[in-house]
Scaffold this active site. Sequence first.
Site, PDB file in Angstrom:
ATOM      1  N   ASP A   1      -5.000   0.500  42.387  1.00  0.00           N
ATOM      2  CA  ASP A   1      -4.949   0.710  43.731  1.00  0.00           C
ATOM      3  C   ASP A   1      -3.373   1.359  43.977  1.00  0.00           C
ATOM      4  O   ASP A   1      -2.532   1.358  43.122  1.00  0.00           O
ATOM      5  CB  ASP A   1      -5.049  -0.531  44.527  1.00  0.00           C
ATOM      6  CG  ASP A   1      -4.734  -0.703  45.786  1.00  0.00           C
ATOM      7  OD1 ASP A   1      -5.227   0.173  46.654  1.00  0.00           O
ATOM      8  OD2 ASP A   1      -3.774  -1.332  46.366  1.00  0.00           O
TER       9      ASP A   1
ATOM     10  N   ASP B   1      -1.230   1.615  47.696  1.00  0.00           N
ATOM     11  CA  ASP B   1      -0.555   0.677  48.494  1.00  0.00           C
ATOM     12  C   ASP B   1      -0.492  -0.712  48.040  1.00  0.00           C
ATOM     13  O   ASP B   1      -1.533  -1.440  47.976  1.00  0.00           O
ATOM     14  CB  ASP B   1      -0.821   0.859  49.880  1.00  0.00           C
ATOM     15  CG  ASP B   1      -1.041   2.330  50.590  1.00  0.00           C
ATOM     16  OD1 ASP B   1       0.263   2.871  50.625  1.00  0.00           O
ATOM     17  OD2 ASP B   1      -2.071   3.047  50.838  1.00  0.00           O
TER      18      ASP B   1
ATOM     19  N   ASP C   1      -3.976  -5.324  44.422  1.00  0.00           N
ATOM     20  CA  ASP C   1      -3.365  -6.343  45.182  1.00  0.00           C
ATOM     21  C   ASP C   1      -4.386  -6.963  46.191  1.00  0.00           C
ATOM     22  O   ASP C   1      -3.879  -8.004  46.970  1.00  0.00           O
ATOM     23  CB  ASP C   1      -2.146  -5.911  45.844  1.00  0.00           C
ATOM     24  CG  ASP C   1      -2.498  -5.092  47.013  1.00  0.00           C
ATOM     25  OD1 ASP C   1      -3.220  -4.230  46.843  1.00  0.00           O
ATOM     26  OD2 ASP C   1      -1.790  -5.234  48.160  1.00  0.00           O
TER      27      ASP C   1
END
Length: 232
Positions: A10, A12, A170
């Site tokens: 991922d 961001d 995240d």
Amino acid sequence: MTEYRGLLFDLDGTLVDSVADICAAVNHMLLLIGLPSLREDAVRRMIGDGLPKLAERALEAAGGDMSTLAEFTMGVSSYYQEHAADHTACFPNVFATLQYLYERGIRLGVVTNKPVSATRIILRSLELSDFIDVVVGGDSLPVRKPDPAPVIEAVRLLGISPEHILMVGDSAHDVDAAFGAGIKSVAVTYGYHRSPPSSFNADHLIDSFEDLLAIVLQIAPIVPFDKAYTKL
């Protein structure tokens, strides 16, 4: 023990801390239409589902007219495209870890809900582009994470069997997309998650990005990294 030959990340909240630039784009448009700006911590909780959903959440939170959402979204996107890397930075040891993995033949890719163009701007600005073989963004396919299709597409582009690939993120979206694509996952405990990472049911949980080395290469993290692996 599984031999991992590829990693998908991922963007961001995993590779980069981008909330300042995202918040600036949102507040630029809010101020243009006479609405109050939003705090950075509020915008942080809106990140993760792609730009259209972010814009919707921001306009609603600011008390805006939802009938103007399309124009608002376009304005946020346009401003962000020009300022995507103004203040965005890698999380600690991301550059060094990616370089270390890349130089050992591990193929790397990014699967993000952010548009591809903004993703590539950030990767170039932070000098990560040379390490990344594959980018699948929020506008690459008709669906975004947590749908597994973007991860499946990235696996196809890497050309590596799913059992030899890890997805690192995240949020629960990253873990769910990985599960749906038939690959194992790593959740980071930092980032922009809206629920505790321990609740994601990821295969691995790490506190620091360089902890990936223990999973992928079965070696202890190199902390501090030798200066040859540190972005100056």
